[in-house]
Design a protein around this motif. Structure first.
Motif, short mmCIF file in Angstrom:
data_model
loop_
_atom_site.label_atom_id
_atom_site.label_comp_id
_atom_site.label_asym_id
_atom_site.label_seq_id
_atom_site.Cartn_x
_atom_site.Cartn_y
_atom_site.Cartn_z
N UNK A 1 0.84 -1.20 0.00
CA UNK A 1 0.00 0.00 0.00
C UNK A 1 0.88 1.25 0.00
N UNK A 2 1.90 1.26 0.87
CA UNK A 2 2.83 2.40 0.89
C UNK A 2 3.52 2.57 -0.46
N UNK A 3 3.93 1.46 -1.05
CA UNK A 3 4.67 1.52 -2.31
C UNK A 3 3.79 2.05 -3.44
N UNK A 4 2.59 1.53 -3.57
CA UNK A 4 1.71 1.90 -4.68
C UNK A 4 1.20 3.33 -4.56
N UNK A 5 1.19 3.88 -3.33
CA UNK A 5 0.71 5.25 -3.13
C UNK A 5 1.85 6.25 -2.92
N UNK A 6 3.10 5.81 -3.14
CA UNK A 6 4.28 6.70 -3.05
C UNK A 6 4.33 7.43 -1.70
N UNK A 7 4.07 6.68 -0.64
CA UNK A 7 4.06 7.30 0.69
C UNK A 7 5.42 7.85 1.13
N UNK A 8 6.56 7.19 0.81
CA UNK A 8 7.84 7.80 1.19
C UNK A 8 8.03 9.20 0.60
N UNK A 9 7.62 9.38 -0.67
CA UNK A 9 7.75 10.69 -1.32
C UNK A 9 6.85 11.72 -0.65
N UNK A 10 5.59 11.36 -0.40
CA UNK A 10 4.64 12.30 0.21
C UNK A 10 5.09 12.67 1.63
#
Length: 286
Positions: A157-166
């Motif tokens: 989920x984190x990967x597909x929603x680009x959570x590290x970038x956000x």
């Protein structure tokens, strides 16, 4: 509810920061290139400082704008370098056989899952533009298949929603605009919301809260804090570093609600700064 809350927090943090940084950029363009400004907070501040005879603060204002963008550039470059170094180190730690086995079990994720030889339990998603899921061999040895699937789907989920970038964007804004302390608390609540949404994804994909709950409990009993950090200063979304106690209690009682509590002092300081900016805008219209 959590998805809406997450969007509102991100929009509020980026929107507020964007307005201030845009005003700074316009002022910087005025100083460097002579842009004509009609309604710019920092230009109004400059005029007021001249009017009150506090000319020595004018240079301070200009330096604040210049330093903000210099630090922003430095943070961006540092994060890119740190991420690259972290990936190189993780690649050297990668267990190819376990990586291929895990990739075969989760075909849709495939090469975006790495397993590293690391003697502490670890699970995180790292990478700004091309994030990857990283799991340690120690963690996989602790988990059964149901728990493993829950952790993988959580990180997916984190990967597909680009959570590290956000998360990094909000983190950088809160660092640059330290005089608007509410941004720091928006960041913390945003991180909690993203972890809960990732937990929900894991529960939906596995069909039960048991896997994610027992995985969190195992990590709570076997913390990786204090271990050498293979990530240096690279930003990542870590499985068990944010609001772990609340997430466990929420799994046990899904109906409980988290009421965001913002400390009074940071809120008052932020409101004071925003009120001052609003007054300056009003003065520009007179």
């Amino acid at each position: 509810m959590w998805k809406t809350r997450s969007k509102l927090l991100f929009t509020a943090g980026i929107g507020l920061s964007g307005v201030i940084l845009l005003q700074m950029g316009m002022y910087g363009g005025h100083i460097a290139f002579g842009w004509d400004l009609n309604f710019n907070v920092f230009q109004i501040c400059r005029q007021l400082l001249h009017a009150f005879g506090i000319d020595y603060l004018v240079d301070g204002l200009t330096w604040l704008v210049a330093l903000t963008f210099a630090v922003a550039g430095w943070l961006a470059v540092r994060q890119c370098i740190a991420t690259r170094k972290a990936f190189l180190r993780l690649d050297s730690m990668r267990n190819q056989q376990m990586t291929e086995q895990l990739g075969a079990r989760y075909e849709k994720l495939g090469s975006r899952i790495w397993v590293i030889d690391y003697d502490k339990p670890a699970a995180f998603t790292m990478g700004l533009l091309s994030p990857k899921i990283v799991l340690s061999s120690r963690l996989l040895s602790m988990l059964d298949r149901e728990e493993e699937a829950a952790v993988v789907y959580h990180e997916a989920y984190h990967m597909l929603h680009y959570d590290p970038l956000k998360t990094w964007l909000l983190q950088m804004c809160s660092s640059l605009l330290f005089y608007v302390p509410v941004l720091r608390h928006i960041l913390e609540h945003y991180k909690t919301a993203r972890e809960i949404l990732a937990d929900n994804e894991a529960i939906n994909r596995t069909g039960t809260p048991a896997g994610i709950g027992s995985a969190l409990l195992k990590l709570l009993r076997n913390p990786s804090r204090g271990a050498p950090n293979p990530l240096m200063t690279a930003v990542c979304s870590s499985f068990a570093e944010t609001s772990i106690n609340y997430r466990i209690s929420r799994i046990l009682d899904p109906h409980q609600a988290l009421v965001p509590k913002l400390p009074r002092r940071p809120v008052m300081i932020s409101l004071y700064v925003l009120s001052l900016l609003s007054i300056l805008f009003a003065l520009a219209l007179i």
